[in-house]
Design an enzyme around this catalytic site. Sequence first.
Site, PDB file in Angstrom:
ATOM      1  N   LYS A  33       0.821  -1.213   0.000  1.00 13.38           N
ATOM      2  CA  LYS A  33       0.000   0.000   0.000  1.00 13.38           C
ATOM      3  C   LYS A  33       0.859   1.268   0.000  1.00 13.38           C
ATOM      4  CE  LYS A  33      -0.692   0.181   5.004  1.00 13.38           C
ATOM      5  NZ  LYS A  33       0.140   1.364   5.268  1.00 13.38           N
ATOM      6  N   THR A  34       2.010   1.224   0.687  1.00 17.73           N
ATOM      7  CA  THR A  34       2.881   2.407   0.722  1.00 17.73           C
ATOM      8  C   THR A  34       3.368   2.738  -0.685  1.00 17.73           C
ATOM      9  OG1 THR A  34       3.577   1.735   2.927  1.00 17.73           O
ATOM     10  CG2 THR A  34       4.900   3.413   1.847  1.00 17.73           C
ATOM     11  N   ASP A 225      -3.173   7.681   4.791  1.00 15.75           N
ATOM     12  CA  ASP A 225      -2.694   6.320   5.043  1.00 15.75           C
ATOM     13  C   ASP A 225      -3.318   5.813   6.346  1.00 15.75           C
ATOM     14  OD1 ASP A 225      -1.234   4.017   4.776  1.00 15.75           O
ATOM     15  OD2 ASP A 225       0.657   4.860   5.484  1.00 15.75           O
ATOM     16  N   GLU A 226      -3.453   4.496   6.478  1.00 15.03           N
ATOM     17  CA  GLU A 226      -3.963   3.870   7.720  1.00 15.03           C
ATOM     18  C   GLU A 226      -5.285   4.516   8.165  1.00 15.03           C
ATOM     19  OE1 GLU A 226      -2.491   1.295   8.563  1.00 15.03           O
ATOM     20  OE2 GLU A 226      -0.319   1.435   8.493  1.00 15.03           O
ATOM     21  N   GLN A 256      -6.785  -4.444  10.364  1.00 13.31           N
ATOM     22  CA  GLN A 256      -5.675  -3.963  11.192  1.00 13.31           C
ATOM     23  C   GLN A 256      -6.076  -2.740  12.015  1.00 13.31           C
ATOM     24  OE1 GLN A 256      -1.614  -4.166   9.442  1.00 13.31           O
ATOM     25  NE2 GLN A 256      -2.647  -4.724   7.551  1.00 13.31           N
ATOM     26  N   ARG A 614       3.216  -9.784  10.834  1.00 12.48           N
ATOM     27  CA  ARG A 614       4.529  -9.105  10.833  1.00 12.48           C
ATOM     28  C   ARG A 614       5.614 -10.062  10.342  1.00 12.48           C
ATOM     29  NH1 ARG A 614       2.779  -5.129   9.761  1.00 12.48           N
ATOM     30  NH2 ARG A 614       0.859  -6.306   9.729  1.00 12.48           N
TER      31      ARG A 614
END
Length: 772
Positions: A33-34, A225-226, A256, A614
Site C-alpha cells: 500500500k505504501t 494512510d492507515e 488492522q 509481521r
Amino acid sequence: MQEYLSQLNEAQLAPTIQKDGAMIVIAGAGSGKTRVLTYRIAFLMSKGVDPFNILALTFTNKAAREMKKRISEIVGSSEAKNLWMGTFHSIFAKILRFEADKLGYPSNFTIYDTQDSQSVIRAVIKEMNLDKDVYKYKQVYSRISSYKNSLVTVKAYFSNPELMEADAMAKMPRLGEIYKSYCDKCFKAGAMDFDDLLLKTNELLTRFPEVLAKYQNRFRYILVDEYQDTNHSQYLIVRALSDKFQNICVVGDDAQSIYAFRGANINNILNFQKDYDDVKMFRLEQNYRSTKNIVNAANSIIEKNKTRLDKVVWTANDEGNKIKINRTMTDGDEGRFVASNIFETKMNEQLDNGDFAILYRTNAQSRAMEDALRKRDIPYRIYGGLSFYQRKEIKDVISYLRLILNPKDEEALKRVINYPARGIGQTTIERLTVAANHYDKSMFEVMQHIEKIGLNINKGTQQKLQDFVVMIQSFQVLNKSQDAFMMAEHVTKKTGLFTELKKDGTPEGIARIENIEELLNGMRDFVEEQKEIADSTGSLNEFLEDVALATDLDNDNGDDDRVALMTVHLAKGLEFPYVYIVGMEEELFPSGMSMNTRAELEEERRLFYVALTRAEKQAYLTYTQSRYRWGKLIDAEPSRFIDEIEDSYKEYLTPITQHRFKPLLDADIFGEVDHSKLRLKKPTAGKPPTGPTEEQLRKLRKIRPVASATEKNFSAADANLHVGTMVEHQRFGKGRITKIEGIGADTKAEIDFDNGGLKKLLLRFAKLSVIE
C-alpha cells in the site's frame, strides 16, 4: 507509461492512475500500500498537479520520510520539497502556527508532551486542595484526553449533564473544574497538548469559514494512510478539507484496526462509501511479505470476525514452515526457549539480530525476555520504553530551548529556573506562582518586573531572578541569527549544564553527558536535513516541533543490529523474517480487560492478526502453564486464538495438553466410588507403546539422573557427585562442579554453568543429571 509504474501489479496500478474523485483502497497486510500511495503522488505530479496542492497524511514521521524519499527519486527533490506530507499532528501543528493568532495563541506556541500535561494537571489538583488519591493525575489526564478527542470542549462538558453525572459517579465531581483550569493554564502558557492539535484545528475550520476555504483550495488532492486508525476528530478534519473537491484517496485495512483504546473508530473506513459520492473501491489482496502458511493462518483467524470488509488475501510466495507453537512451564522457561531458538536459528541460518522480533501484549512481559537474551549475550532493543527525549538531562536542555521561543512556558521555566542550582528556592517559585495568578501574567513577566512587585524576596534572590531573565533574553537575541544546533551548543555551555554534569564522575553521569552530545549530533543532522526542504531554515522552532511530535520508532535509524522487543500495537507497519509472539494465554492475549463485548474481542483478534502478519518466514507462538500476574502464580490457559488457526497451518513443538481443571468438590459426596478403578490407567487406543531406540538408549546411558536426595543421610559420593563432575540442570544447562560442602540433607554444590555462570545449589532439591 512512466517507468516506475511498470513495477506495479495490475491491482496496484488501478488505484495509482485513478486521478480524480473519492476512492478507497482496501489493502491487506504486506500488499504494497505504501508503494501505491507513493506512486500515486508521483503520478498526480506527472499529470500537472502542483505539489503545493497535495496533502498526504500518515501516522508516523518515519513513513512520511520514506515516502518523500521515494517520491524525490522519481520526480526530483526540488519538486518533492513542496509536498505537504507528514503525520496528522505535524501537518495540523503547521496549519495552527500560521493561523494561531485567530485562536489567541502565539505562532511559536509550545507543544506539551504527556509528561508536561500531567505535571500541569498535578499542579491544578494541588491548587484546588483535592485528594490526590481520588483525583489521580494520570487518570484525570486520560479522561481529559478522551474528551478532547471526542470534541467535548469545556463548554460542551458543562452543557452535558450525563458526563458530569458519570464523573460524579466515579467520585470525581470536580473533574470539569480541573478540565477548565488545565485549559486556562495551557492557554496562559501559550501551550497546546497533543489532543489540542486536533481539537484546535477543528475549532479553526469550524469558526473561521475563510480559513476552511483557504485550505480546501490549497489541498485539492488529499491522501490518507492507515485510515482505519483515524479517530472522530481526525475524521472530521479530513472530511471538512476534502469536501469541496472530493479528490480524496484513503488507504487502510479494517483487519488492522487496533487503536480503539486511543479513540480510533473502525466505522470511518467501514462507512467511507456513504460519506462521498461515486466512491471507487480498489482491493490489494496479494501479500508480498509472508509465506503461504502465515498468510493462510492469518486469514483463518480474521474470518472469525463478523465486522469486516470482504477481501481475500493471498500470496505467490513459498509454502514456508507452519506456525510453530510451544508450551513451557513458566515465563522464565518461555524466555529461555525464545532466546535459545533465536541463538540457534541465527547461527544455523547466518542471520542478523535485526531479523528477529519478540512481540507481547503488555510491556510487563519484556522482563523475562530481557533476562534470557542477556544470559545468551544477544543484543536487543526495547521499543516504547523511556523515549530518548524523556530522559531528564535531555528534557532539561529542551526546556531551556523552549523558554527561548516561549518564555510564558511555565512547565519549562519551573524545570530549569534553579538547575543548575543558582540559589532560587521552592519558596521563591511558589511566591512567583501566586503573583502570576494574582496579576494574570506569566511567571516570566512577573520576574521581568520583580522590582515593582512586592514579593517579600530579598535583594540577593531578586538579583538572581533578574540574571536568569537577562540570560534567557540574550539567548532570544542570538536565536534570531543562529540555527537550532548553534543555539543548543551555546545554551548547554552558558547555562552551566555541561559543567554540572561533568562534576558527576559516575558511569550514569558520563552517560548523561553522552546523551546530551547525542542530542547535539541529532540537531546537527536535523539542520543539514532541513536544507533539503523548501521554506525551511533549520531553526530552533522547527526542531522543537519535530521533537514534540517524535515517537520511539521515528528515532530508530535501523543501524544497530539488535533483536526488537515491543508490544503488538507498536509493531504495526513493521516486518521481520522471524517473529515470536509470546504470552499466548487467555486473559493475557486476548486481554482480560477486552473481552466484555464482541467488539472488544474482535479488536483483540485484529491485534493478533497484525502480530502474525509481521512475520515474513517464520512465526512462533509461545504460552506457559503458569505465570505470575499481579504478584500471584496462576494456572494459565492457552489462548483461544491458537485454536482458531486451522490445524493444517500450525505445528505443536510440545504435546497438546488439556487445561488442568482442579475439582472443587470431593467426588465421594456423590456416592460410592471404587478408588481402585480411579488409580488404574485405561489402555490408550492405537499402536502399542514402543521402547526407546538404540540411539536414544545410548544417550540415556550417558546422562544418569541423580538419585532422589531427601534423606538425612544423603551422600554426594553415593550420588556419584564429586568436584570436577560434569552435570546437566534443566534450567541452567551444562556445568562442572567446583565445590561440595555440607552433610546429609544440607549438602550444597557450587557449579560453574556454561550459560548460567556460578550457582550454589542445595542437592536435595537440585534436579541434576550426571554427564559421563
